[in-house]
Design a protein around this motif. Structure first.
Motif, mmCIF file in Angstrom:
data_model
loop_
_atom_site.group_PDB
_atom_site.id
_atom_site.type_symbol
_atom_site.label_atom_id
_atom_site.label_comp_id
_atom_site.label_asym_id
_atom_site.label_seq_id
_atom_site.Cartn_x
_atom_site.Cartn_y
_atom_site.Cartn_z
ATOM 1 N N GLY A 194 9.574 -45.760 26.083
ATOM 2 C CA GLY A 194 9.285 -44.699 26.950
ATOM 3 C C GLY A 194 9.406 -43.293 26.783
ATOM 4 N N ALA A 195 9.249 -43.100 25.490
ATOM 5 C CA ALA A 195 9.282 -41.655 24.950
ATOM 6 C C ALA A 195 7.792 -41.128 25.103
ATOM 7 C CB ALA A 195 9.742 -41.639 23.349
ATOM 8 N N LEU A 196 7.493 -39.911 24.828
ATOM 9 C CA LEU A 196 6.214 -39.190 24.857
ATOM 10 C C LEU A 196 6.029 -39.058 23.286
ATOM 11 C CD1 LEU A 196 6.763 -36.155 27.522
ATOM 12 C CD2 LEU A 196 5.685 -38.627 27.848
ATOM 13 N N ALA A 197 4.630 -39.090 23.168
ATOM 14 C CA ALA A 197 4.005 -38.954 21.746
ATOM 15 C C ALA A 197 4.706 -37.383 21.181
ATOM 16 C CB ALA A 197 2.549 -39.103 21.882
ATOM 17 N N SER A 198 4.812 -36.664 22.091
ATOM 18 C CA SER A 198 5.434 -35.244 21.415
ATOM 19 C C SER A 198 6.971 -35.272 21.201
ATOM 20 C CB SER A 198 4.820 -34.400 22.209
ATOM 21 O OG SER A 198 5.391 -34.455 23.734
ATOM 22 N N ASP A 199 7.517 -36.473 21.466
ATOM 23 C CA ASP A 199 9.075 -36.375 21.455
ATOM 24 C C ASP A 199 9.358 -36.436 19.783
ATOM 25 O OD1 ASP A 199 9.506 -35.854 24.107
ATOM 26 O OD2 ASP A 199 9.959 -38.214 24.395
ATOM 27 N N LEU A 200 10.522 -35.969 19.664
ATOM 28 C CA LEU A 200 11.178 -36.066 18.128
ATOM 29 C C LEU A 200 11.693 -37.526 17.942
ATOM 30 C CD1 LEU A 200 10.708 -33.162 18.293
ATOM 31 C CD2 LEU A 200 12.950 -32.870 16.871
ATOM 32 N N SER A 201 11.523 -38.024 16.813
ATOM 33 C CA SER A 201 11.761 -39.294 16.634
ATOM 34 C C SER A 201 13.344 -39.315 16.199
ATOM 35 C CB SER A 201 11.032 -40.110 15.411
ATOM 36 O OG SER A 201 11.462 -39.602 14.210
#
Length: 765
Positions: A132-139
């Motif tokens: 559910g994370a955004l592509a721009s979130d930090l892993s």
């Protein structure tokens, strides 16, 4: 002097995006998308995130960021001071762990991270698709190496979009800014401006990023000003993506025609490569043609002292390609693009910000270890003789272990038998500052302990701080300490805009070389009937073990071709044929099947389509002795190799047989030199390129544009001259001569009038 402190969170709550001005201060502030932008009159523009806890200090009516949150303006926070002073101040404040983290350069990061395999990542403990994370979130992995390992240099690869890259940058910078000392992230990239052959160019339209020929293609223009223009545009797009360091240019001198990385170079001529290297670095590092600024991108030139002279053409990513050899005693030519080009810029940034040595062992040049461990080449020659004082970063993965000569794993050539920590210490002792592809600081801390045991705490701390100062200087110069944040709406306007796309397309046109034009076959009038045979692509496996199945494809974007010509189904209907092929893929120079049959595993690399037997190869290799092998002679004399794409030769010759006396136009995408004798007789005209859009080829073929490019390397007459040439010597082969009597030599090319003999040819030939 009293320093005033302004709480950023209170500021944000009060103004909520409204511009603040004060008659008593020399700065204004505004908030956008959670980032406060502070503009100093005739001074630096600052940016910080409300989430990071940063506050503003006011001194002499100017604003400064309190990065370490101590309420005092430290020298490293004072944008008025010289970079050297700021970097030294910060290095002295850093803990051992801070410096160790600064000496790391991350493994490849895609945005978002893949769910499995190379570069896989998790988000909240789950693969991206399930998180559910955004592509721009930090892993999770990125948060870990930024916090626990204090890493600040990140290499990004594929990104979902320019907007994703900009948003990820802002997230990463806010995260890092909230950590102790507030050291920003320095994001880097390998080259990312390649051309999609199937994409259509429309004047006035944009793209994901501007598309250019590779540096070898730009070198074919023989125009350093074009290379500089690429650097200037590329730097603007990089900074709009959050990229402040380019892991480029690759300025290895391409004197070994069989080398797999030939197409990433600027050709084989030392003078042309030197001028192109200087232009590239000037373009990327200078903001608007001036000094360092907010559009500047640090360049990391590679690969010292020149990765081109690989014995037999085998590449140093593998143990079987670990040796660079100098049968012509000509290492100076390979250093020239560095010492006379990248280190002697026309612009005020003076020299490339960083240097990356190659994986190879430069045989006979100092200790028999890879260049990143070679104290003679690093400290004595690069630092000492040439006075280079910028950052030195290892190539990716040189400190990791490897289990076999042909495994794509670590690349610790010459130091396979010592521990990972010992390799780190040896590289530091040789003069290196940074470790490419290493996310964990543990081995660096172990190396520090080894240094303390040998030299004492004071001396090794001083050595580590010296590296920290160099690394920090590159981050300070490009303004990241002041404002590392991006305006996402501006990113959308800048990256791949129509002006930049057109410049890239124009460069593609200038990179296409016409080698043959028998009886002035070209140009061909538009709307003639054309037959375009499909191309067979054999199954293959890349370095990472990913297999591509066999397929048959259109050699061009047929929608584009149809806009220029009437496409017909059979040769009988056609006025002419257009054949698209690639240069021969003659292998990597090593075959486990040969080893299993009792051989040494070494086989030839072929530059011809048909089966090749290396009857004239060396009896004894110039280098060898890996602990992964129980022999030293890597000869492949007498062995036979088949080219993967021999069907490309058959396609050309079969098409000629079907067309009879009607013209056959051959377009070759070349990755390295090739033997033309097998197909030239079947071609009425030959165009070669190093990666362009099909539309650019159509513009040349129809005469809308005139070909102007020149060969930045020789096309050999045969494999005999390839085997006889020296890996380290440029332009030492017999060039192929075609049916028209033209020699496909360095600086050869045709235009509509015939052989080009202009100022470029006179200057470089």
């Amino acid at each position: 002097m009293i320093t005033n402190k302004i709480n950023s969170s209170l500021l944000t709550a009060l103004i909520s995006g409204v511009l603040l001005t004060s008659c008593s201060e020399k700065y204004t502030s505004e908030v956008k998308d959670g980032v406060t932008i502070v503009s100093n009159q005739n001074g630096a523009t600052l940016g910080y995130s409300a989430e990071s806890g940063i506050t503003i200090l006011s001194q002499d009516r100017y604003a400064f960021k309190d990065l370490n949150k101590n309420g005092t303006l430290d020298s490293y926070e004072d944008w008025r001071l010289p970079v050297a002073e700021r970097a030294k101040d910060l290095a002295g404040k850093m803990s051992l762990e801070d410096i160790a983290g600064l000496m790391l350069y991350s493994s490849h990061q895609s945005l978002p991270g893949s769910s499995r395999g190379f570069g896989s990542s998790n988000y909240g403990g789950k693969p991206f698709q399930e998180s559910g994370a955004l592509a721009s979130d930090l892993s999770d992995e990125q948060k870990k190496f930024l916090t626990e390992d204090h890493l600040r240099h990140v290499l990004i690869t594929s990104v979902e979009s320019p907007v994703t890259a900009a948003q990820w940058n802002n997230n990463a910078q806010a995260f890092a800014e909230g950590l102790y000392l507030g050291i920003p992230v320095n994001t880097s990239s390998d080259p990312r401006h390649g051309s999609d052959s199937y994409a259509e160019f429309n004047a006035g339209a944009g793209g994901a990023i501007s598309m250019w020929p590779g540096t070898l293609g730009i070198a074919a223009s023989f125009d350093p000003a074009l290379m500089k223009q690429f650097g200037e545009i590329g730097s603007k797009e990089y900074r709009a993506l959050g990229i402040a360091t380019a892991l480029s240019p690759q300025i290895d001198l391409a004197t070994e025609p069989r080398w797999s990385r030939f197409d990433g170079t600027m050709g084989e001529d030392p003078n042309l490569a030197t001028d192109m290297a200087r232009a590239y670095v000037d373009g990327f590092q200078s903001t608007d043609g001036g000094d360092w600024g907010m559009q500047s991108v640090n360049t990391m030139v590679k690969h010292w002292p020149g990765g081109g002279p690989e014995e037999g053409g085998r590449d140093g990513h593998f143990g079987y390609g670990a040796y660079a050899v100098y049968p012509g005693k000509n290492i100076k030519d390979h250093m020239q693009p560095f010492t006379e080009g990248a280190f002697k810029l026309n612009g005020p940034t003076k020299k490339a910000a960083a240097v990356m040595p190659y994986y190879t062992i430069s045989d006979g040049e100092g200790e028999n270890v890879a260049n990143g461990y070679n104290k003679y080449l690093i400290t004595d020659v690069l630092r000492g003789e040439y006075g280079y004082d910028g950052v030195l970063c290892t190539d990716w993965g040189i400190t990791r272990d490897v289990s076999a000569i042909d495994k794509f794993e670590g690349k610790p050539w010459g130091v396979e038998t010592i521990s990972e920590a010992e390799r780190h210490y040896k590289a530091i002792a040789a003069g290196m500052d940074q470790f490419g592809g290493n996310n964990a600081m543990g081995p660096v801390l172990e190396a520090y302990k080894m240094g303390v045991a040998e030299h004492g705490e004071e001396a090794i701390r001083e050595r580590f701080e010296a590296s920290a100062v160099r690394l920090l200087s590159n981050i300070f110069r490009v303004g990241l300490f002041e404002n590392p944040y991006l305006d996402v709406s501006e990113t959308e306007k800048i990256v791949g805009n129509s002006e930049f796309m057109k410049a890239g397309f124009d460069a593609q046109l200038k990179s296409i070389i016409m080698l043959k034009n028998q009886s002035k076959t070209l140009p061909i009038a538009s709307k003639k009937k054309v037959y375009v045979p499909q191309r067979y692509v054999a199954p293959s496996t890349n370095w990472w073990g990913i297999t591509t199945p066999e397929t048959t494809v259109d050699a061009f974007n047929m929608d584009v071709v149809a806009k220029y010509f009437d496409v017909v189904e059979t040769p009988e209907e056609a006025d002419f044929a257009l054949v698209g092929i690639h240069s021969p893929n003659g292998g990597v120079g090593y075959d486990r099947a040969d080893l299993e049959k009792g051989g040494n595993g070494y086989v030839p690399i072929s530059l011809q389509y048909s089966t090749y037997t290396a009857d004239t190869a060396r009896e004894v290799s110039l280098a060898g002795g890996s602990p992964l092998e129980d022999f030293t002679n890597r000869t492949y004399k007498g062995k036979t190799v088949n080219t993967i794409n021999t069907t490309d030769m058959q396609l050309v010759n079969d098409t000629k047989a079907k067309m009879g006396d009607k013209p056959v136009i051959v377009s070759v995408k070349v990755g390295k030199p090739m033997i033309f004798s097998e197909i030239e007789g079947s071609a009425s005209a030959i165009l070669v390129h190093m990666g362009v859009q099909d539309q650019a080829l159509m513009e040349i073929i129809t005469g809308a544009k005139e070909p102007s490019a020149l060969l930045p390397f020789q096309m050999p007459a045969d494999m005999l001259t390839v085997e006889a040439q020296f890996e380290d010597v440029p332009r030492d082969m017999k060039a192929y001569t075609d049916a028209d009597g033209n020699s496909y030599d360095f600086a050869f090319g045709l235009n509509w009038s015939g052989v080009i003999d202009d100022a470029r040819v006179k200057n470089y030939r």
